[in-house]
Design a protein around this motif. Sequence first.
Motif, short mmCIF file in Angstrom:
data_model
loop_
_atom_site.label_atom_id
_atom_site.label_comp_id
_atom_site.label_asym_id
_atom_site.label_seq_id
_atom_site.Cartn_x
_atom_site.Cartn_y
_atom_site.Cartn_z
N MET A 1 -89.70 37.68 24.37
CA MET A 1 -88.53 38.06 25.18
C MET A 1 -87.80 39.22 24.51
O MET A 1 -87.28 40.11 25.18
N MET A 2 -87.80 39.20 23.17
CA MET A 2 -87.14 40.30 22.45
C MET A 2 -87.83 41.63 22.76
O MET A 2 -87.17 42.67 22.90
N ALA A 3 -89.15 41.59 22.86
CA ALA A 3 -89.89 42.83 23.18
C ALA A 3 -89.44 43.36 24.54
O ALA A 3 -89.21 44.57 24.71
N LEU A 4 -89.26 42.44 25.51
CA LEU A 4 -88.81 42.88 26.85
C LEU A 4 -87.40 43.47 26.76
O LEU A 4 -87.14 44.55 27.29
N LEU A 5 -86.51 42.73 26.07
CA LEU A 5 -85.10 43.16 26.05
C LEU A 5 -84.92 44.44 25.24
O LEU A 5 -83.92 45.15 25.42
N ALA A 6 -85.88 44.76 24.40
CA ALA A 6 -85.81 46.01 23.62
C ALA A 6 -85.80 47.22 24.55
O ALA A 6 -85.34 48.29 24.18
N THR A 7 -86.32 47.03 25.79
CA THR A 7 -86.36 48.16 26.73
C THR A 7 -85.39 47.95 27.90
O THR A 7 -85.45 48.68 28.90
N ALA A 8 -84.52 46.92 27.79
CA ALA A 8 -83.62 46.60 28.91
C ALA A 8 -82.45 47.59 28.97
O ALA A 8 -82.13 48.27 27.99
N ASP A 9 -81.78 47.61 30.11
CA ASP A 9 -80.59 48.42 30.29
C ASP A 9 -79.41 47.59 29.79
O ASP A 9 -79.02 46.61 30.43
N GLY A 10 -78.89 47.91 28.62
CA GLY A 10 -77.75 47.17 28.07
C GLY A 10 -78.10 46.42 26.80
O GLY A 10 -79.20 46.53 26.27
N THR A 11 -77.12 45.65 26.33
CA THR A 11 -77.24 44.95 25.05
C THR A 11 -77.39 43.45 25.28
O THR A 11 -76.61 42.85 26.01
N ALA B 1 -94.85 44.91 23.45
CA ALA B 1 -94.07 46.13 23.26
C ALA B 1 -94.99 47.35 23.32
O ALA B 1 -94.67 48.37 23.94
N ALA B 2 -96.18 47.21 22.72
CA ALA B 2 -97.13 48.34 22.67
C ALA B 2 -97.62 48.73 24.06
O ALA B 2 -97.86 49.91 24.33
N LEU B 3 -97.74 47.73 24.96
CA LEU B 3 -98.20 48.03 26.32
C LEU B 3 -97.23 48.96 27.03
O LEU B 3 -97.61 49.74 27.90
N ALA B 4 -95.93 48.82 26.67
CA ALA B 4 -94.90 49.61 27.34
C ALA B 4 -94.52 50.85 26.55
O ALA B 4 -93.69 51.65 27.00
N ALA B 5 -95.10 51.01 25.36
CA ALA B 5 -94.68 52.12 24.50
C ALA B 5 -95.44 53.40 24.84
O ALA B 5 -96.53 53.35 25.43
N GLU B 6 -94.87 54.51 24.40
CA GLU B 6 -95.55 55.80 24.54
C GLU B 6 -96.49 55.95 23.35
O GLU B 6 -96.06 55.74 22.20
N GLY B 7 -97.74 56.27 23.59
CA GLY B 7 -98.66 56.52 22.47
C GLY B 7 -99.38 55.27 22.02
O GLY B 7 -99.48 54.28 22.75
N GLU B 8 -99.84 55.33 20.77
CA GLU B 8 -100.80 54.35 20.28
C GLU B 8 -100.16 53.40 19.26
O GLU B 8 -99.42 53.85 18.39
N THR B 9 -100.46 52.14 19.39
CA THR B 9 -99.96 51.15 18.41
C THR B 9 -101.15 50.41 17.84
O THR B 9 -102.06 50.01 18.56
N VAL B 10 -101.13 50.20 16.52
CA VAL B 10 -102.16 49.35 15.91
C VAL B 10 -101.45 48.15 15.30
O VAL B 10 -100.56 48.30 14.47
N VAL B 11 -101.82 46.96 15.80
CA VAL B 11 -101.23 45.72 15.27
C VAL B 11 -102.22 45.13 14.27
O VAL B 11 -103.34 44.78 14.64
N SER B 12 -101.78 45.02 13.02
CA SER B 12 -102.69 44.45 12.02
C SER B 12 -102.37 42.97 11.80
O SER B 12 -101.36 42.47 12.28
N ARG B 13 -103.23 42.31 11.04
CA ARG B 13 -103.13 40.87 10.75
C ARG B 13 -103.20 40.02 12.02
O ARG B 13 -102.37 39.12 12.22
N VAL B 14 -104.18 40.33 12.87
CA VAL B 14 -104.23 39.62 14.16
C VAL B 14 -104.84 38.22 14.04
O VAL B 14 -104.95 37.53 15.04
#
Length: 420
Positions: free
Chosen positions: A313-323, A382-395
């Motif tokens: 949910m935090m990943a979603l709210l990171a891109t929300a309008d507001g705090t 978060a990476a799905l919605a981000a611009e560019g490339e994300t590498v998540v390690s320790r999967v």
Amino acid sequence: MDSILVRGNGPLKGQIPIAGAKNACLTLMPATLLTDEPLTLTNAPRLSDIRTMTQLLGSLGAEVAPLQGGQVLALSSHDITSQRADYDIVRKMRASILVLGPLLARFGHAEVSLPGGCAIGARPVDLHLKALEAMGAELDLRDGYVHAKAPGGLKGAVFDFPIVSVGATENALMAATLAKGTTVLKNAAREPEIVDLARCLRRMGAQIEGEGTSTLTIQGVERLGGATHAVVTDRIELGTYMLAPAICGGEVELLGGRIDLLASFCETLDKAGVSVTETPAGLMVARREDRVRAVDVVTAPFPGFPTDLQAQMMALLATADGTSILEERIFENRFMHAPELTRMGARIEVHGGHATVHGVEKLRGAPVMATDLRASVSLILAALAAEGETVVSRVYHLDRGYERVEEKLSACGALIERIH
Ligand SMILES: CC(=O)N[C@H]1[C@@H](OP(=O)(O)OP(=O)(O)OC[C@H]2O[C@@H](n3ccc(=O)[nH]c3=O)[C@H](O)[C@@H]2O)O[C@H](CO)[C@@H](O)[C@@H]1O
Ligand SMILES: C=C(OP(=O)(O)O)C(=O)O
């Protein structure tokens, strides 16, 4: 060590099948120890945690045969050879403590390593032990192990949990099925996984009333028998994938999804501007506007907002309008994903059990590290919605609780792959 590579690729469209619940399966599997007859679990998820539980049960002499590629587990505890759960396996997974109640109830003694803390908190097991003590167990903590005995068998008792604990309720419930007399568990956990366990135990011959409420009444029986039981849908996997179209846009149908498993989460999504509608096959999820709205979240035991969806949910709210303010009330250290999300451009401040999330218009790809199971999938969202490339390690954290993530998300148009 594997990593996951994600390239932000806009809206998602498609269907995602939801697996059986990890957390239900991890308590249903030890229930095999209560009987010498076969227990068959269908709709089992294919996860590393399930393999760890298989290994643990195997070390006790139980047989666990994965059939149909692991979706069916055929369990038998006919020939148990040991009542000792070793630290080497228990340390890998906290749910290992769930063998304690069943072993003690059926064999009158057990030695189980104490699991220790983990990344999200100290996670003591005192309530598991107190509930068993109330049923007459004699416990001794030595060398990092719980040495438990109940020479004359466990006895029914009334136990009032001072705080709601899922695992302690499960351990006590399983133990009580074979105790002499009636056990009443008050302030018991009400999670769907507890309901699922109670239903399976009833199929095995247990006498249980009240599952899904905070009082469980168990009339002990002499012995339990075999059963076949389908594992309930994984509400946390469901909620996680519901957040994918919420964060990326588009429209995704979650096959097997049910609102009753996640009512409070669905209400929160609605406030954020995300629609959840029932379909014949499950749930359809789509966000109503270009950007979601900020919402406050407080985690709580079921039926409240699940702590296991807080990171996502935090990943979603990171891109929300507001705090938004997220308050974590179950675990004391469950914000390890916040600094990683910050590396992707999120604006998050953590103060004790509160995180303040100031939504930004766009996240940016970055190399990030998974710190625990739900943290890892929050970084993928978060990476799905981000611009560019994300590498998540320790999967390896991710593989504990999500099967075929790359496949499920790729089928909806995400650009995601595993790098070996
Ligand atoms: C395998 C499994 O099902 N794991 C879930 C289970 O974990 P688990 O069963 O470990 O979680 P609990 O419900 O027991 O924990 C809730 C709180 O109670 C505390 N506590 C618990 C037991 C105890 O003896 N003493 C004590 O103080 C814990 O530290 C925590 O702060 O429920 C959690 C809460 O929904 C979920 O996040 C986990 O995904
Ligand atoms: C915390 C979790 O699991 P566990 O209790 O096994 O650590 C989880 O499933 O999010």
